[in-house]
Design a protein around this motif. Structure first.
Motif, mmCIF file in Angstrom:
data_model
loop_
_atom_site.group_PDB
_atom_site.id
_atom_site.type_symbol
_atom_site.label_atom_id
_atom_site.label_comp_id
_atom_site.label_asym_id
_atom_site.label_seq_id
_atom_site.Cartn_x
_atom_site.Cartn_y
_atom_site.Cartn_z
ATOM 1 N N LEU A 90 0.758 -1.386 -0.039
ATOM 2 C CA LEU A 90 0.048 -0.099 0.032
ATOM 3 C C LEU A 90 0.713 1.455 0.014
ATOM 4 O O LEU A 90 0.521 2.217 -0.523
ATOM 5 C CB LEU A 90 -1.032 0.064 1.580
ATOM 6 C CG LEU A 90 -2.272 0.932 1.330
ATOM 7 C CD1 LEU A 90 -2.773 0.981 -0.196
ATOM 8 C CD2 LEU A 90 -2.964 0.573 2.594
ATOM 9 N N ALA A 91 1.828 1.378 0.695
ATOM 10 C CA ALA A 91 2.973 2.388 0.652
ATOM 11 C C ALA A 91 3.511 2.515 -0.579
ATOM 12 O O ALA A 91 3.614 3.555 -0.963
ATOM 13 C CB ALA A 91 3.936 2.116 1.800
ATOM 14 N N ALA A 92 3.775 1.609 -1.375
ATOM 15 C CA ALA A 92 4.283 1.723 -2.614
ATOM 16 C C ALA A 92 3.319 2.449 -3.635
ATOM 17 O O ALA A 92 3.817 3.271 -4.572
ATOM 18 C CB ALA A 92 4.785 0.334 -3.273
ATOM 19 N N ALA A 93 2.160 1.886 -3.473
ATOM 20 C CA ALA A 93 0.922 2.531 -4.296
ATOM 21 C C ALA A 93 0.803 3.956 -4.102
ATOM 22 O O ALA A 93 0.818 4.759 -5.037
ATOM 23 C CB ALA A 93 -0.430 1.764 -3.968
ATOM 24 N N TYR A 94 1.017 4.597 -2.687
ATOM 25 C CA TYR A 94 0.943 5.707 -2.386
ATOM 26 C C TYR A 94 2.003 6.676 -2.711
ATOM 27 O O TYR A 94 1.818 7.460 -3.122
ATOM 28 C CB TYR A 94 0.745 5.844 -0.862
ATOM 29 C CG TYR A 94 -0.500 5.365 -0.276
ATOM 30 C CD1 TYR A 94 -1.846 5.273 -1.088
ATOM 31 C CD2 TYR A 94 -0.639 5.061 1.182
ATOM 32 C CE1 TYR A 94 -2.728 5.052 -0.411
ATOM 33 C CE2 TYR A 94 -1.837 4.601 1.698
ATOM 34 C CZ TYR A 94 -2.961 4.436 0.923
ATOM 35 O OH TYR A 94 -4.114 3.902 1.393
ATOM 36 N N ALA A 95 3.116 6.020 -2.514
ATOM 37 C CA ALA A 95 4.483 6.621 -2.823
ATOM 38 C C ALA A 95 4.661 6.847 -4.596
ATOM 39 O O ALA A 95 5.479 7.835 -4.966
ATOM 40 C CB ALA A 95 5.643 6.147 -2.234
ATOM 41 N N TYR A 96 4.529 5.913 -5.304
ATOM 42 C CA TYR A 96 5.057 5.898 -6.798
ATOM 43 C C TYR A 96 3.656 6.199 -7.732
ATOM 44 O O TYR A 96 4.107 6.141 -8.849
ATOM 45 C CB TYR A 96 5.678 4.410 -7.018
ATOM 46 C CG TYR A 96 6.843 4.326 -6.286
ATOM 47 C CD1 TYR A 96 7.991 4.900 -7.042
ATOM 48 C CD2 TYR A 96 7.212 3.613 -4.980
ATOM 49 C CE1 TYR A 96 9.252 4.722 -6.269
ATOM 50 C CE2 TYR A 96 8.101 3.525 -4.551
ATOM 51 C CZ TYR A 96 9.304 4.017 -4.991
ATOM 52 O OH TYR A 96 10.443 3.955 -4.185
ATOM 53 N N VAL A 97 2.735 6.682 -7.454
ATOM 54 C CA VAL A 97 1.567 6.744 -8.337
ATOM 55 C C VAL A 97 1.966 8.276 -8.918
ATOM 56 O O VAL A 97 2.228 8.960 -7.744
ATOM 57 C CB VAL A 97 0.182 6.770 -7.473
ATOM 58 C CG1 VAL A 97 -0.904 7.734 -8.315
ATOM 59 C CG2 VAL A 97 -0.372 5.400 -7.290
ATOM 60 N N PRO A 98 1.863 8.247 -10.094
ATOM 61 C CA PRO A 98 2.184 9.615 -10.625
ATOM 62 C C PRO A 98 1.517 10.943 -9.954
ATOM 63 O O PRO A 98 0.257 10.856 -9.839
ATOM 64 C CB PRO A 98 2.084 9.634 -11.880
ATOM 65 C CG PRO A 98 2.102 8.119 -12.283
ATOM 66 C CD PRO A 98 1.481 7.436 -11.170
ATOM 67 N N ARG A 99 2.284 11.755 -9.647
ATOM 68 C CA ARG A 99 1.389 13.139 -9.087
ATOM 69 C C ARG A 99 0.597 13.717 -10.056
ATOM 70 O O ARG A 99 1.147 13.544 -11.180
ATOM 71 C CB ARG A 99 2.337 14.355 -8.557
ATOM 72 C CG ARG A 99 3.349 13.929 -7.388
ATOM 73 C CD ARG A 99 4.165 15.011 -6.830
ATOM 74 N NE ARG A 99 4.858 14.457 -5.859
ATOM 75 C CZ ARG A 99 5.513 15.446 -4.823
ATOM 76 N NH1 ARG A 99 5.307 16.712 -5.248
ATOM 77 N NH2 ARG A 99 6.209 15.032 -4.160
ATOM 78 N N GLY A 100 -0.451 14.332 -9.685
ATOM 79 C CA GLY A 100 -1.383 15.076 -10.680
ATOM 80 C C GLY A 100 -2.801 14.992 -10.494
ATOM 81 O O GLY A 100 -2.996 14.547 -9.177
ATOM 82 N N PRO A 101 -3.806 15.391 -11.051
ATOM 83 C CA PRO A 101 -5.138 15.329 -10.559
ATOM 84 C C PRO A 101 -5.657 14.144 -10.318
ATOM 85 O O PRO A 101 -6.921 14.105 -9.454
ATOM 86 C CB PRO A 101 -5.891 16.202 -11.737
ATOM 87 C CG PRO A 101 -4.880 16.072 -12.960
ATOM 88 C CD PRO A 101 -3.674 16.066 -12.448
#
Length: 297
Positions: free
Chosen positions: A253-264
């Motif tokens: 879950l932390a990897a998903a939170y950290a590595y999802v690209p920033r944006g809208p």
């Protein structure tokens, strides 16, 4: 020629405070504003409404984990979780029945021959067990069980809560705790366990992931995580399934939170990742329950 009867022009007043005389105008809307309504601008002053309107189009900066950098510095969720565990522990001291009724057990018999467990419909044990800890006379750990877990939560919780924001931090903590219970249920359904250790291991994993993502020093968390894994497998009586389940769930879950690209779409993707992890854990519980129920008669 006399001008005694000429009408006097009223002085301008603030549009928000009609009783206050002023000669300053907002540089955007050109309305008169008093000192209480003035906001510094690149040129002159703006009124509070124009400033608010301008801020609506400004995207608030966020951390790597998607939290707003202007969020409150006080780690409210961390403190609430610590308080909840302490209050539950006090309830345990008042009545040993609290542990029996809410500890994690997949399918087993309580003292007295009472059948209990998740497979029998007591699904709440998957959650409630993460707020329980061994009583002083409850095993080889006793009081140190809750003391270490609460120390770990206090030590790394605030930094993670600031990086993740409150809802992600709470989701990660609860799902990591749930992941520990689920792995215990799948691999050792007749075993019993209590403790926030699964959730704490999930926080360890998250701290590692975000340290790696941001380039922060990783030595302390690697040492702490390695030491606790050694203790997990070396000391009898510890539920390694709960620790490893929490570690894996928190890490994913932390990897998903950290590595999802920033944006809208970042927020929506974080919600989706949380939902996917939850559904995977629920599916594992349903499959294991379907396997156990025929055996329970």
């Amino acid at each position: 020629m006399s001008t005694d009867n000429a009408p006097e022009t009223a002085p301008p007043t603030c549009y928000r405070h009609p009783g206050r005389e002023t000669h300053v105008r907002c540089t955007r809307c050109d309305r008169y504003i008093c000192p209480d309504c003035m906001r510094d601008a690149s040129v002159g002053f703006q009124c509070v409404e124009c400033v608010a309107e301008g801020n609506r189009g400004v995207r608030q900066p966020r951390t790597v984990g998607g939290a707003r950098t202007v969020a409150a510095a006080r780690p409210t969720v961390t403190y609430v979780l610590i308080a909840a565990c302490v209050l539950v522990y006090l309830a345990e001291l008042a009545s040993p029945r609290v542990v029996l009724d809410y500890m994690m057990v997949g399918a087993g018999y309580l003292p007295g021959g009472e059948l209990a467990g998740v497979a029998g419909g007591e699904w709440y044990r998957l959650f409630t067990s993460m707020f329980l800890h061994q009583r002083p006379a409850g095993g080889s750990f006793g009081l140190t069980h809750i003391l270490f877990n609460m120390w770990a939560l206090w030590a790394i919780g605030p930094a993670l809560e600031q990086a993740l924001g409150r809802w992600r931090f709470l989701a990660l903590y609860l799902l990591a705790g749930l992941g520990g219970s689920v792995l215990l249920y799948v691999l050792a359904p007749t075993s019993a366990a209590v403790g926030a250790s699964g959730a704490i291991f999930g926080l360890f994993a998250a701290f590692f992931v975000f340290s790696r993502k941001t380039g922060a020093p990783m030595g302390p968390i690697v040492f702490l995580l390695g030491l606790n894994l050694v203790i997990t497998f070396a000391v009898p009586g510890i539920s390694w399934e709960g620790h490893v389940g929490g570690l894996l769930t928190g890490g994913v879950l932390a990897a998903a939170y950290a590595y999802v690209p920033r944006g809208p779409r970042q927020q929506a993707l974080h919600v989706a990742a949380t939902a996917v992890v939850l559904m995977a854990l629920v599916a594992a519980v349903l499959v294991k329950t379907a396997q156990l129920q025929p055996l329970l008669g």
